[in-house]
Write a protein that holds these residues in place. Structure first.
Motif, PDB file in Angstrom:
ATOM      1  N   GLY A 137      56.009  36.413  43.115  1.00  0.00           N
ATOM      2  CA  GLY A 137      56.975  36.584  44.199  1.00  0.00           C
ATOM      3  C   GLY A 137      56.305  36.555  45.557  1.00  0.00           C
ATOM      4  O   GLY A 137      56.805  35.935  46.506  1.00  0.00           O
ATOM      5  N   PHE A 138      55.113  37.206  45.646  1.00  0.00           N
ATOM      6  CA  PHE A 138      54.399  37.206  46.919  1.00  0.00           C
ATOM      7  C   PHE A 138      53.860  35.821  47.251  1.00  0.00           C
ATOM      8  O   PHE A 138      53.765  35.441  48.418  1.00  0.00           O
ATOM      9  CB  PHE A 138      53.259  38.221  46.879  1.00  0.00           C
ATOM     10  CG  PHE A 138      52.723  38.567  48.230  1.00  0.00           C
ATOM     11  CD1 PHE A 138      53.448  39.361  49.101  1.00  0.00           C
ATOM     12  CD2 PHE A 138      51.489  38.085  48.656  1.00  0.00           C
ATOM     13  CE1 PHE A 138      52.966  39.676  50.361  1.00  0.00           C
ATOM     14  CE2 PHE A 138      50.997  38.392  49.913  1.00  0.00           C
ATOM     15  CZ  PHE A 138      51.741  39.194  50.769  1.00  0.00           C
ATOM     16  N   ALA A 139      53.511  35.065  46.230  1.00  0.00           N
ATOM     17  CA  ALA A 139      53.062  33.691  46.459  1.00  0.00           C
ATOM     18  C   ALA A 139      54.173  32.871  47.110  1.00  0.00           C
ATOM     19  O   ALA A 139      53.940  32.103  48.051  1.00  0.00           O
ATOM     20  CB  ALA A 139      52.625  33.054  45.145  1.00  0.00           C
TER      21      ALA A 139
ATOM     22  N   VAL B 110      45.934  32.784  37.070  1.00  0.00           N
ATOM     23  CA  VAL B 110      44.626  33.233  36.583  1.00  0.00           C
ATOM     24  C   VAL B 110      44.549  34.758  36.609  1.00  0.00           C
ATOM     25  O   VAL B 110      44.040  35.394  35.674  1.00  0.00           O
ATOM     26  CB  VAL B 110      43.498  32.616  37.442  1.00  0.00           C
ATOM     27  CG1 VAL B 110      42.138  33.216  37.062  1.00  0.00           C
ATOM     28  CG2 VAL B 110      43.480  31.107  37.277  1.00  0.00           C
ATOM     29  N   ALA B 111      45.090  35.346  37.700  1.00  0.00           N
ATOM     30  CA  ALA B 111      45.000  36.797  37.862  1.00  0.00           C
ATOM     31  C   ALA B 111      45.846  37.561  36.853  1.00  0.00           C
ATOM     32  O   ALA B 111      45.604  38.745  36.608  1.00  0.00           O
ATOM     33  CB  ALA B 111      45.412  37.186  39.279  1.00  0.00           C
TER      34      ALA B 111
ATOM     35  N   ARG C  50      42.066  40.859  42.963  1.00  0.00           N
ATOM     36  CA  ARG C  50      41.784  41.096  44.382  1.00  0.00           C
ATOM     37  C   ARG C  50      41.587  39.779  45.130  1.00  0.00           C
ATOM     38  O   ARG C  50      41.927  39.667  46.309  1.00  0.00           O
ATOM     39  CB  ARG C  50      40.556  41.998  44.531  1.00  0.00           C
ATOM     40  CG  ARG C  50      40.841  43.470  44.263  1.00  0.00           C
ATOM     41  CD  ARG C  50      39.745  44.355  44.843  1.00  0.00           C
ATOM     42  NE  ARG C  50      38.495  44.200  44.117  1.00  0.00           N
ATOM     43  CZ  ARG C  50      38.135  44.934  43.068  1.00  0.00           C
ATOM     44  NH1 ARG C  50      38.967  45.873  42.612  1.00  0.00           N
ATOM     45  NH2 ARG C  50      36.972  44.749  42.471  1.00  0.00           N
ATOM     46  N   ALA C  51      41.048  38.786  44.452  1.00  0.00           N
ATOM     47  CA  ALA C  51      40.882  37.476  45.091  1.00  0.00           C
ATOM     48  C   ALA C  51      42.241  36.872  45.433  1.00  0.00           C
ATOM     49  O   ALA C  51      42.428  36.285  46.513  1.00  0.00           O
ATOM     50  CB  ALA C  51      40.113  36.543  44.159  1.00  0.00           C
ATOM     51  N   PHE C  52      43.210  37.035  44.510  1.00  0.00           N
ATOM     52  CA  PHE C  52      44.568  36.557  44.811  1.00  0.00           C
ATOM     53  C   PHE C  52      45.143  37.316  46.002  1.00  0.00           C
ATOM     54  O   PHE C  52      45.740  36.719  46.912  1.00  0.00           O
ATOM     55  CB  PHE C  52      45.476  36.742  43.597  1.00  0.00           C
ATOM     56  CG  PHE C  52      46.932  36.583  43.924  1.00  0.00           C
ATOM     57  CD1 PHE C  52      47.516  35.328  44.028  1.00  0.00           C
ATOM     58  CD2 PHE C  52      47.734  37.702  44.192  1.00  0.00           C
ATOM     59  CE1 PHE C  52      48.843  35.180  44.360  1.00  0.00           C
ATOM     60  CE2 PHE C  52      49.074  37.562  44.521  1.00  0.00           C
ATOM     61  CZ  PHE C  52      49.618  36.293  44.600  1.00  0.00           C
ATOM     62  N   LEU C  53      44.969  38.637  45.983  1.00  0.00           N
ATOM     63  CA  LEU C  53      45.522  39.448  47.057  1.00  0.00           C
ATOM     64  C   LEU C  53      44.909  39.062  48.402  1.00  0.00           C
ATOM     65  O   LEU C  53      45.621  38.927  49.403  1.00  0.00           O
ATOM     66  CB  LEU C  53      45.283  40.933  46.763  1.00  0.00           C
ATOM     67  CG  LEU C  53      45.878  41.927  47.756  1.00  0.00           C
ATOM     68  CD1 LEU C  53      47.389  41.788  47.785  1.00  0.00           C
ATOM     69  CD2 LEU C  53      45.477  43.357  47.385  1.00  0.00           C
TER      70      LEU C  53
END
Length: 521
Positions: free
Chosen positions: A23-25, A157-158, A169-172
């Protein structure tokens, strides 16, 4: 059982985490679209910004009852509310697209492309837009697709079972960085638009000529000494603004021209320099919005400088069977004004000045119409660029196609300004005050009623002209403690008493007596 419950709870938490990421994406991708498009819109027309274009398209489709409701609730903040509402809707749709991408990237991409097409249509549907103005939307849509694909891949991936905290955390970091970058781009676009707005600088540098026919100074008695009473002349920054333009049109006066045509003997085009060189006159006129409810704030008075529309039409020579003037704004707004109103001698103006300065940008710079006695939606066209003499039977203007009356004469009205609704005032002597207006007829009397008592005449301020409002004052001596009310009604220059019959703003203006409840302590 505990051994079973723990994996279930872990699975549920992982699922919720995955939904939030996707959703955030979608939200980040939409933010990139609107921010980049807004940044690029600084190099194109103001309506090339997708949020502005979609908001304008929404206004075009708004039914009168919804317009009245929004204005009644939010007044001149209606445009801000619309922007916020569109932003919320856009965020919800973006989150949905992100969630959709979790199961089908192709469907999510199709949704973004469809939204891009809809926004592109909204842009080109604006009267001031050209084909090139879709460039910001196209670039924003392409970037949005790239951002969505990138973040969806990271989210996938996350959310894998083997993913660790570093992956999440990389996604965030990536998604937050994208939102922050979009915010910076949007801010830069706003600043760049302001910098590139040469119209503002041109207005500030413009020196208006003196009126060939100046208006007489106001009698000091026009402004009554009542604390809390609005000033007789409304400052430009406080003058109400109700129009359909989400982005203020940027009209260069050097490029402005007015085309006068239609059912006339002589068609012609007037430039801004020609207008300034004409015999300009001054006039005090009170304007009123048809959306103003009983006792509402959508009314104001200014000293206007302009060229009489009667003389403009006399030069054109309307044919005998014409009965309407169809005026068009640079942004495509139209108004239908009865021809007889513009030729009956009242001080209807093609205005260039407001309260001793060039028209403010939001009030129609460089040129607008000001017509005493008619609501603005049928007469006060801002950023006017075209006047066509025609017939009501042949053309229909913007708001008339949406159920409003096509003539729009202003109704006799009055208002209590002091005391305010639910005010608490000291016992003994209560000073009341307000305004009344009946443009082109004037105000001959104002009466007040305390509670359900007899009507009593109020003191009237001096009359500036029959085209302006008039202030009133009433002193209630010996006011006892408790809850009370004051009701006001006016009598115009022809002896007509203001009606008590309540009517909503649609389709031809509100009516009824204004009543204020207050408490004497």
């Amino acid at each position: 059982m505990d051994g079973v419950r723990e994996p279930m709870e872990h699975h549920r938490a992982a699922t919720n985490r995955g939904l939030a990421m996707f959703g955030f994406a979608g939200f980040a991708a939409a933010t990139a679209l609107f921010a980049v498009a807004h940044l690029l819109s600084a190099f194109f027309s103001a309506s090339s910004s997708p949020l502005t274009a979609m908001g304008s398209a929404f206004i075009d489709m708004t039914p009168p009852w919804l317009k009245d409701t929004v204005i009644a609730w939010f007044g001149t903040n209606d445009k801000l509310v619309l922007y916020l509402s569109l932003g919320v809707v856009a965020a919800v749709v973006a989150i949905f697209v992100g969630l959709l991408a979790r199961s089908s990237q192709a469907s999510a991409i199709a949704c973004i492309v469809a939204l891009g097409i809809a926004m592109g249509w909204a842009v080109v549907s604006r009267a001031e837009s050209g084909p090139a103005d879709v460039v910001p939307v196209v670039v924003g849509t392409v970037l949005s697709l790239l951002v969505l694909k990138w973040l969806v891949r990271k989210a996938a991936v996350a959310t894998e079972s083997a993913a660790d905290d570093l992956t999440r955390r990389a996604f965030l970091r990536g998604s937050v960085l994208m939102v922050v970058a979009a915010g910076v781009a949007a801010g830069a676009g706003q600043a760049l638009s302001a910098t590139r707005n040469a119209t503002k600088a041109l207005r500030e540098a413009l020196q208006l000529p003196a009126a060939k026919t100046p208006v007489k100074p106001l009698d000091p008695g026009t402004q009554l000494d009542v604390a809390g009473l609005e000033p007789f002349i409304t400052p430009n920054e406080d003058f109400y603004r109700i129009d359909t333009a989400l982005s203020v049109p940027r009209v260069n006066p050097a490029q402005w021209s007015l085309r006068v045509h239609g059912m006339v003997e002589h068609e012609f085009t007037m430039s801004f320099d020609e207008l300034l060189a004409a015999d300009l006159v001054e006039s005090y006129v009170t304007l009123t919005c048809v959306s103003n409810p009983v006792g509402g704030p959508l009314v104001g008075t200014a000293k206007w400088l302009g060229y009489p529309l009667g003389l403009l039409l006399e030069r054109a020579g309307p044919t005998a069977d014409a009965d309407m003037v169809f005026s068009t704004s640079s942004d495509g707004f139209t108004a239908s004004t009865p021809l007889e109103v513009l030729t009956d001698g009242r001080m209807a103006l093609l205005a260039v000045g407001m309260n001793r300065e060039p028209l403010p940008l939001q009030h129609g710079f460089p040129v607008r119409m000001v017509v005493p006695g008619l609501y603005g939606y049928v007469s006060a066209t801002k950023w006017v660029v075209d006047i066509e003499v025609t017939r009501f039977a042949d053309k229909v203007a913007y708001w008339s196609t949406r159920g409003w009356s096509d003539h729009g004469p202003i109704k006799l009205a009055s208002r209590v300004d002091v005391p305010r609704e639910q005010a608490k005032v000291p016992a003994g002597e209560v000073v009341m005050g307000g305004t009344a207006w009946a443009q082109t007829r004037g105000i001959s009397k104002v009466q007040v009623q305390i509670d359900d008592g007899e009507w009593a005449d109020a003191e009237l301020g001096a009359e500036a002209s029959v085209d302006t409002w008039r202030q009133w004052r009433y002193l209630w001596e010996g006011a006892p403690g408790g809850e009370h009310s004051v009701t006001v009604r006016a009598v115009d220059g022809n002896g007509e008493v203001q009606t008590a019959e309540h009517a909503p703003p649609a389709p031809d203006g509100s009516s009824g007596w204004h009543r204020v409840d207050f408490t004497v302590q």
